[in-house]
Design a protein around this motif. Structure first.
Motif, PDB file in Angstrom:
ATOM      1  N   PHE A 107       0.845  -1.204   0.000  1.00 57.89           N
ATOM      2  CA  PHE A 107       0.000   0.000   0.000  1.00 57.89           C
ATOM      3  C   PHE A 107       0.878   1.252   0.000  1.00 57.89           C
ATOM      4  CE2 PHE A 107      -1.591   3.343   2.858  1.00 57.89           C
ATOM      5  CZ  PHE A 107      -2.751   3.749   2.210  1.00 57.89           C
ATOM      6  N   LEU A 108       1.860   1.291   0.901  1.00 59.87           N
ATOM      7  CA  LEU A 108       2.747   2.460   0.975  1.00 59.87           C
ATOM      8  C   LEU A 108       3.482   2.666  -0.344  1.00 59.87           C
ATOM      9  CD1 LEU A 108       4.318   2.064   4.542  1.00 59.87           C
ATOM     10  CD2 LEU A 108       2.515   3.655   3.836  1.00 59.87           C
ATOM     11  N   ASP A 109       4.076   1.596  -0.855  1.00 62.75           N
ATOM     12  CA  ASP A 109       4.848   1.696  -2.098  1.00 62.75           C
ATOM     13  C   ASP A 109       3.970   2.095  -3.282  1.00 62.75           C
ATOM     14  OD1 ASP A 109       7.110   1.003  -0.669  1.00 62.75           O
ATOM     15  OD2 ASP A 109       7.124  -1.086  -1.359  1.00 62.75           O
ATOM     16  N   THR A 110       2.786   1.502  -3.369  1.00 60.24           N
ATOM     17  CA  THR A 110       1.863   1.784  -4.474  1.00 60.24           C
ATOM     18  C   THR A 110       1.491   3.259  -4.536  1.00 60.24           C
ATOM     19  OG1 THR A 110       0.945  -0.441  -4.427  1.00 60.24           O
ATOM     20  CG2 THR A 110      -0.444   1.265  -5.400  1.00 60.24           C
ATOM     21  N   HIS A 111       1.379   3.895  -3.381  1.00 63.12           N
ATOM     22  CA  HIS A 111       0.956   5.296  -3.334  1.00 63.12           C
ATOM     23  C   HIS A 111       2.120   6.270  -3.189  1.00 63.12           C
ATOM     24  CE1 HIS A 111      -3.148   4.044  -3.521  1.00 63.12           C
ATOM     25  NE2 HIS A 111      -2.961   3.234  -2.495  1.00 63.12           N
ATOM     26  N   GLY A 112       3.344   5.784  -3.390  1.00 64.75           N
ATOM     27  CA  GLY A 112       4.515   6.658  -3.390  1.00 64.75           C
ATOM     28  C   GLY A 112       5.091   6.965  -2.028  1.00 64.75           C
ATOM     29  N   PHE A 113       4.645   6.252  -0.994  1.00 66.95           N
ATOM     30  CA  PHE A 113       5.175   6.472   0.353  1.00 66.95           C
ATOM     31  C   PHE A 113       6.363   5.527   0.565  1.00 66.95           C
ATOM     32  CE2 PHE A 113       0.475   7.258   0.786  1.00 66.95           C
ATOM     33  CZ  PHE A 113       0.571   8.637   0.655  1.00 66.95           C
ATOM     34  N   THR A 114       7.398   5.755  -0.235  1.00 69.76           N
ATOM     35  CA  THR A 114       8.572   4.887  -0.262  1.00 69.76           C
ATOM     36  C   THR A 114       9.697   5.472   0.584  1.00 69.76           C
ATOM     37  OG1 THR A 114       9.467   6.028  -2.198  1.00 69.76           O
ATOM     38  CG2 THR A 114       7.988   4.143  -2.609  1.00 69.76           C
ATOM     39  N   GLU A 115      10.729   4.669   0.801  1.00 61.48           N
ATOM     40  CA  GLU A 115      11.914   5.166   1.515  1.00 61.48           C
ATOM     41  C   GLU A 115      12.512   6.358   0.777  1.00 61.48           C
ATOM     42  OE1 GLU A 115      14.664   2.235   3.544  1.00 61.48           O
ATOM     43  OE2 GLU A 115      13.627   0.922   2.097  1.00 61.48           O
ATOM     44  N   GLU A 116      12.526   6.292  -0.535  1.00 61.55           N
ATOM     45  CA  GLU A 116      13.115   7.363  -1.348  1.00 61.55           C
ATOM     46  C   GLU A 116      12.330   8.669  -1.236  1.00 61.55           C
ATOM     47  OE1 GLU A 116      14.266   3.504  -2.398  1.00 61.55           O
ATOM     48  OE2 GLU A 116      12.240   4.286  -2.707  1.00 61.55           O
ATOM     49  N   ASN A 117      11.034   8.570  -0.949  1.00 64.24           N
ATOM     50  CA  ASN A 117      10.183   9.759  -0.824  1.00 64.24           C
ATOM     51  C   ASN A 117       9.844  10.080   0.627  1.00 64.24           C
ATOM     52  OD1 ASN A 117       9.991  10.187  -3.602  1.00 64.24           O
ATOM     53  ND2 ASN A 117       8.298   8.749  -3.792  1.00 64.24           N
ATOM     54  N   ALA A 118      10.611   9.561   1.557  1.00 67.69           N
ATOM     55  CA  ALA A 118      10.282   9.702   2.982  1.00 67.69           C
ATOM     56  C   ALA A 118      10.215  11.150   3.445  1.00 67.69           C
ATOM     57  CB  ALA A 118      11.261   8.910   3.841  1.00 67.69           C
ATOM     58  N   ASN A 119      10.834  12.070   2.722  1.00 64.01           N
ATOM     59  CA  ASN A 119      10.762  13.477   3.114  1.00 64.01           C
ATOM     60  C   ASN A 119       9.460  14.140   2.666  1.00 64.01           C
ATOM     61  OD1 ASN A 119      11.467  13.361   0.377  1.00 64.01           O
ATOM     62  ND2 ASN A 119      12.541  15.315   0.475  1.00 64.01           N
ATOM     63  N   LYS A 120       8.622  13.402   1.934  1.00 63.83           N
ATOM     64  CA  LYS A 120       7.373  13.981   1.437  1.00 63.83           C
ATOM     65  C   LYS A 120       6.153  13.587   2.255  1.00 63.83           C
ATOM     66  CE  LYS A 120       9.121  14.734  -3.050  1.00 63.83           C
ATOM     67  NZ  LYS A 120       9.315  14.438  -4.384  1.00 63.83           N
ATOM     68  N   PHE A 121       6.346  12.754   3.262  1.00 63.45           N
ATOM     69  CA  PHE A 121       5.235  12.356   4.125  1.00 63.45           C
ATOM     70  C   PHE A 121       5.764  12.099   5.528  1.00 63.45           C
ATOM     71  CE2 PHE A 121       6.979   8.429   2.517  1.00 63.45           C
ATOM     72  CZ  PHE A 121       6.952   7.581   3.606  1.00 63.45           C
ATOM     73  N   VAL A 122       4.844  12.142   6.469  1.00 61.73           N
ATOM     74  CA  VAL A 122       5.187  11.820   7.853  1.00 61.73           C
ATOM     75  C   VAL A 122       3.979  11.133   8.484  1.00 61.73           C
ATOM     76  CG1 VAL A 122       4.445  14.051   8.830  1.00 61.73           C
ATOM     77  CG2 VAL A 122       6.217  12.705   9.998  1.00 61.73           C
ATOM     78  N   PHE A 123       4.240  10.180   9.342  1.00 65.89           N
ATOM     79  CA  PHE A 123       3.162   9.552  10.095  1.00 65.89           C
ATOM     80  C   PHE A 123       2.757  10.473  11.236  1.00 65.89           C
ATOM     81  CE2 PHE A 123       4.805   5.735   8.061  1.00 65.89           C
ATOM     82  CZ  PHE A 123       3.636   5.041   7.773  1.00 65.89           C
ATOM     83  N   LEU A 124       1.470  10.480  11.542  1.00 63.51           N
ATOM     84  CA  LEU A 124       0.913  11.225  12.667  1.00 63.51           C
ATOM     85  C   LEU A 124       0.315  10.213  13.629  1.00 63.51           C
ATOM     86  CD1 LEU A 124      -0.133  13.943  13.984  1.00 63.51           C
ATOM     87  CD2 LEU A 124      -2.246  13.502  12.722  1.00 63.51           C
ATOM     88  N   THR A 125       0.740  10.271  14.883  1.00 61.72           N
ATOM     89  CA  THR A 125       0.213   9.370  15.906  1.00 61.72           C
ATOM     90  C   THR A 125      -0.218  10.189  17.118  1.00 61.72           C
ATOM     91  OG1 THR A 125       2.388   9.040  16.923  1.00 61.72           O
ATOM     92  CG2 THR A 125       1.744   7.495  15.182  1.00 61.72           C
ATOM     93  N   CYS A 126      -1.041   9.601  17.940  1.00 65.94           N
ATOM     94  CA  CYS A 126      -1.449  10.236  19.187  1.00 65.94           C
ATOM     95  C   CYS A 126      -0.646   9.572  20.302  1.00 65.94           C
ATOM     96  CB  CYS A 126      -2.954  10.094  19.398  1.00 65.94           C
ATOM     97  SG  CYS A 126      -3.544  11.073  20.794  1.00 65.94           S
ATOM     98  N   GLY A 127       0.598   9.993  20.424  1.00 68.98           N
ATOM     99  CA  GLY A 127       1.532   9.394  21.368  1.00 68.98           C
ATOM    100  C   GLY A 127       2.636   8.666  20.619  1.00 68.98           C
ATOM    101  N   ASP A 128       3.636   8.243  21.363  1.00 63.28           N
ATOM    102  CA  ASP A 128       4.771   7.529  20.775  1.00 63.28           C
ATOM    103  C   ASP A 128       4.573   6.020  20.752  1.00 63.28           C
ATOM    104  OD1 ASP A 128       6.270   9.818  20.245  1.00 63.28           O
ATOM    105  OD2 ASP A 128       7.198   9.808  22.236  1.00 63.28           O
ATOM    106  N   TRP A 129       3.556   5.528  21.444  1.00 61.30           N
ATOM    107  CA  TRP A 129       3.370   4.096  21.629  1.00 61.30           C
ATOM    108  C   TRP A 129       3.322   3.324  20.317  1.00 61.30           C
ATOM    109  CZ3 TRP A 129      -0.715   0.873  20.229  1.00 61.30           C
ATOM    110  CH2 TRP A 129      -0.699  -0.399  20.807  1.00 61.30           C
ATOM    111  N   ASP A 130       2.619   3.816  19.304  1.00 61.71           N
ATOM    112  CA  ASP A 130       2.434   3.076  18.060  1.00 61.71           C
ATOM    113  C   ASP A 130       3.764   2.706  17.406  1.00 61.71           C
ATOM    114  OD1 ASP A 130      -0.672   3.252  17.418  1.00 61.71           O
ATOM    115  OD2 ASP A 130      -0.045   5.200  18.188  1.00 61.71           O
ATOM    116  N   PHE A 131       4.663   3.684  17.262  1.00 65.15           N
ATOM    117  CA  PHE A 131       5.922   3.442  16.556  1.00 65.15           C
ATOM    118  C   PHE A 131       7.111   3.180  17.465  1.00 65.15           C
ATOM    119  CE2 PHE A 131       4.085   5.652  12.731  1.00 65.15           C
ATOM    120  CZ  PHE A 131       4.086   4.510  11.955  1.00 65.15           C
TER     121      PHE A 131
END
Length: 167
Positions: free
Chosen positions: A97-121
């Motif tokens: 899913f990430l790769d298909t929509h361009g959320f790749t390692e190479e494009n990591a500066n173009k997106f960021v995950f948003l979480t409610c706390g640090d627990w998820d990651f």
């Protein structure tokens, strides 16, 4: 983790909103949590809209039976996780899913995950990766999962008069 610092050469395009649910037990020390819900919304900052959604349930393997406490807390029923795949196939689909929509390692500066706390990651995803990895199939977390925007840290900076975030 604090918010990623974005230099002028970074063009943040998407925020990926993620909030895992996991197995849990009330007052049980050392409970081996496992991810049971894996939802992510891709929010496009230019169009101000959700453009892609990934949402799957995950069948736990360490403690396959949900506790009553877990069902009450998450609203997730036993029949839902029983019908789901285990973590590795869901993880593979998420990476696709990430790769298909361009959320790749190479494009990591173009997106960021948003979480409610640090627990998820910081806690849950590394724990799940450790539980699910095998010598024949070692899993790892690439750069995409090593930075995130913690809403709990940023909220009081924007709204200092609010004592507590609304859940």
């Amino acid at each position: 983790m604090t918010a990623p610092r974005l230099s002028q050469d970074h063009e943040l395009k998407h925020i990926l909103v993620l909030d895992f649910e996991a197995t849990c037990a009330f007052d049980v020390k050392g409970w081996p949590n496992e991810i049971i819900e894996f939802p992510t919304l891709a929010f496009d900052l230019e169009t101000n809209s959700v453009t892609h959604v990934f949402h799957e349930y995950v069948k736990p393997v360490v403690n396959p039976e949900l506790t009553d406490f877990c069902t009450e807390l998450t609203g997730i029923e036993q029949s839902t996780v029983d019908a789901a795949d285990t973590f590795i196939p869901v993880w593979d689909r998420f990476l696709k899913f990430l790769d298909t929509h361009g959320f790749t390692e190479e494009n990591a500066n173009k997106f960021v995950f948003l979480t409610c706390g640090d627990w998820d990651f910081k806690t849950m995803l590394p724990k799940q990766i450790a539980i699910s990895s095998t010598p024949d199939n070692p899993l790892h977390l690439d750069i995409r999962f090593r930075r995130w925007f913690n809403l709990k840290v940023q909220f009081p900076l924007v709204y200092p008069d609010k004592r507590r975030m609304v859940a």
